[in-house]
Every structure is written in structure tokens, then in C-alpha cells.
Design a protein around this motif. Structure first.
Motif, PDB file in Angstrom:
ATOM      1  N   GLY A   1      -3.361   1.736   5.520  1.00 30.27           N
ATOM      2  CA  GLY A   1      -4.777   1.389   5.447  1.00 30.27           C
ATOM      3  C   GLY A   1      -4.931  -0.031   4.926  1.00 30.27           C
ATOM      4  O   GLY A   1      -4.062  -0.567   4.247  1.00 30.27           O
ATOM      5  N   SER A   2      -6.050  -0.646   5.270  1.00 27.02           N
ATOM      6  CA  SER A   2      -6.242  -2.053   4.908  1.00 27.02           C
ATOM      7  C   SER A   2      -7.158  -2.236   3.713  1.00 27.02           C
ATOM      8  O   SER A   2      -7.478  -3.364   3.352  1.00 27.02           O
ATOM      9  CB  SER A   2      -6.805  -2.827   6.107  1.00 27.02           C
ATOM     10  OG  SER A   2      -8.042  -2.260   6.508  1.00 27.02           O
ATOM     11  N   GLY A   3      -7.586  -1.143   3.085  1.00 24.94           N
ATOM     12  CA  GLY A   3      -8.553  -1.248   2.002  1.00 24.94           C
ATOM     13  C   GLY A   3      -7.966  -1.547   0.640  1.00 24.94           C
ATOM     14  O   GLY A   3      -8.661  -2.034  -0.244  1.00 24.94           O
ATOM     15  N   GLY A   4      -6.671  -1.295   0.463  1.00 24.24           N
ATOM     16  CA  GLY A   4      -6.077  -1.485  -0.855  1.00 24.24           C
ATOM     17  C   GLY A   4      -5.865  -2.952  -1.191  1.00 24.24           C
ATOM     18  O   GLY A   4      -5.674  -3.791  -0.309  1.00 24.24           O
ATOM     19  N   LEU A   5      -5.910  -3.244  -2.469  1.00 24.64           N
ATOM     20  CA  LEU A   5      -5.733  -4.623  -2.935  1.00 24.64           C
ATOM     21  C   LEU A   5      -4.365  -5.171  -2.543  1.00 24.64           C
ATOM     22  O   LEU A   5      -4.249  -6.319  -2.100  1.00 24.64           O
ATOM     23  CB  LEU A   5      -5.915  -4.697  -4.450  1.00 24.64           C
ATOM     24  CG  LEU A   5      -5.678  -6.056  -5.100  1.00 24.64           C
ATOM     25  CD1 LEU A   5      -6.703  -7.070  -4.586  1.00 24.64           C
ATOM     26  CD2 LEU A   5      -5.742  -5.953  -6.606  1.00 24.64           C
ATOM     27  N   ASP A   6      -3.327  -4.349  -2.684  1.00 24.16           N
ATOM     28  CA  ASP A   6      -1.973  -4.798  -2.347  1.00 24.16           C
ATOM     29  C   ASP A   6      -1.863  -5.174  -0.876  1.00 24.16           C
ATOM     30  O   ASP A   6      -1.279  -6.201  -0.526  1.00 24.16           O
ATOM     31  CB  ASP A   6      -0.948  -3.714  -2.683  1.00 24.16           C
ATOM     32  CG  ASP A   6      -0.869  -3.433  -4.173  1.00 24.16           C
ATOM     33  OD1 ASP A   6      -1.284  -4.318  -4.951  1.00 24.16           O
ATOM     34  OD2 ASP A   6      -0.408  -2.342  -4.540  1.00 24.16           O
ATOM     35  N   MET A   7      -2.427  -4.354  -0.005  1.00 24.12           N
ATOM     36  CA  MET A   7      -2.342  -4.629   1.435  1.00 24.12           C
ATOM     37  C   MET A   7      -3.144  -5.873   1.788  1.00 24.12           C
ATOM     38  O   MET A   7      -2.698  -6.704   2.589  1.00 24.12           O
ATOM     39  CB  MET A   7      -2.861  -3.418   2.212  1.00 24.12           C
ATOM     40  CG  MET A   7      -2.473  -3.425   3.649  1.00 24.12           C
ATOM     41  SD  MET A   7      -0.694  -3.233   3.832  1.00 24.12           S
ATOM     42  CE  MET A   7      -0.324  -4.644   4.800  1.00 24.12           C
ATOM     43  N   ARG A   8      -4.310  -6.026   1.191  1.00 26.11           N
ATOM     44  CA  ARG A   8      -5.111  -7.232   1.456  1.00 26.11           C
ATOM     45  C   ARG A   8      -4.381  -8.478   0.986  1.00 26.11           C
ATOM     46  O   ARG A   8      -4.421  -9.513   1.637  1.00 26.11           O
ATOM     47  CB  ARG A   8      -6.471  -7.129   0.774  1.00 26.11           C
ATOM     48  CG  ARG A   8      -7.419  -6.191   1.511  1.00 26.11           C
ATOM     49  CD  ARG A   8      -8.781  -6.205   0.910  1.00 26.11           C
ATOM     50  NE  ARG A   8      -8.691  -5.577  -0.403  1.00 26.11           N
ATOM     51  CZ  ARG A   8      -9.598  -5.678  -1.360  1.00 26.11           C
ATOM     52  NH1 ARG A   8     -10.672  -6.395  -1.187  1.00 26.11           N
ATOM     53  NH2 ARG A   8      -9.442  -5.057  -2.515  1.00 26.11           N
TER      54      ARG A   8
END
Length: 96
Positions: free
Chosen positions: A29-36
Motif C-alpha cells: 500500500g502507498s499510504g504508509g510513511l515508510d512507503m511514501r
């Protein structure tokens, strides 16, 4: 390898990284801070490589900068009259 070969290699690696980050984004998912943060860092790398490509393709990048010769002769002592010896204190006082 030439600079252009190296830049092509970096671009291929960056393309692979972008694809891998996209797959991770689908799974996590793209919502997490780490992924962003990973996505943003990847985009910054892409921008930086583009800047390097532009710099390497300009004629000024090939020319070497003019070298400045530094003479071996000592500097004129009058340049340093109004300064303290760094780390030793003023001339008329003793160092600790």
C-alpha cells in the motif's frame, strides 16, 4: 567505462529500482510513511540522475577547470600583523 556508459548503467539500475518500489507499493500500500519516503527518495534519485546527464552533456563538463598555481615563497608577514596566532592566544600573552 565512459561517463555516458556509467550514466546509462545508473539509469538502468534506477529503472529497476522504480519497478521494484512500484511492486512493493502494490503489496504494502502507498499510504504508509515508510512507503511514501521510499517513493520520494526514488523520485529524487531520478531527478539527480537527470541533472547529472545534463551536466555531462554540456561542453563545459568536458573542459577541466583552470589550475591555480600556489607559490612556494612565504607570505608577506605584514598580512598577519593584526591577527592572533590561532590556538596560541595573543602575541603579548602566554598560552595556557
Amino acid at each position: 567505462m565512459s561517463v555516458h556508459d556509467e550514466l546509462r548503467s545508473v539509469q538502468r539500475c534506477l529503472d529497476d529500482l522504480t519497478r521494484s518500489v512500484g511492486r512493493l507499493e502494490q503489496q504494502l500500500g502507498s499510504g504508509g510513511l515508510d512507503m511514501r519516503r521510499v517513493r520520494t527518495d526514488t523520485e529524487h534519485l531520478r531527478e539527480s540522475v537527470a541533472i547529472l546527464r545534463e551536466a555531462a552533456s554540456s561542453p563545459a563538463a568536458i573542459a577541466r577547470p583552470d589550475l591555480v598555481t600556489i607559490p612556494d615563497t612565504p607570505y608577506d608577514d605584514s598580512l598577519w600583523i593584526d591577527t592572533d596566532d590561532e590556538g596560541l592566544g595573543a602575541r603579548d600573552r602566554r598560552a595556557p
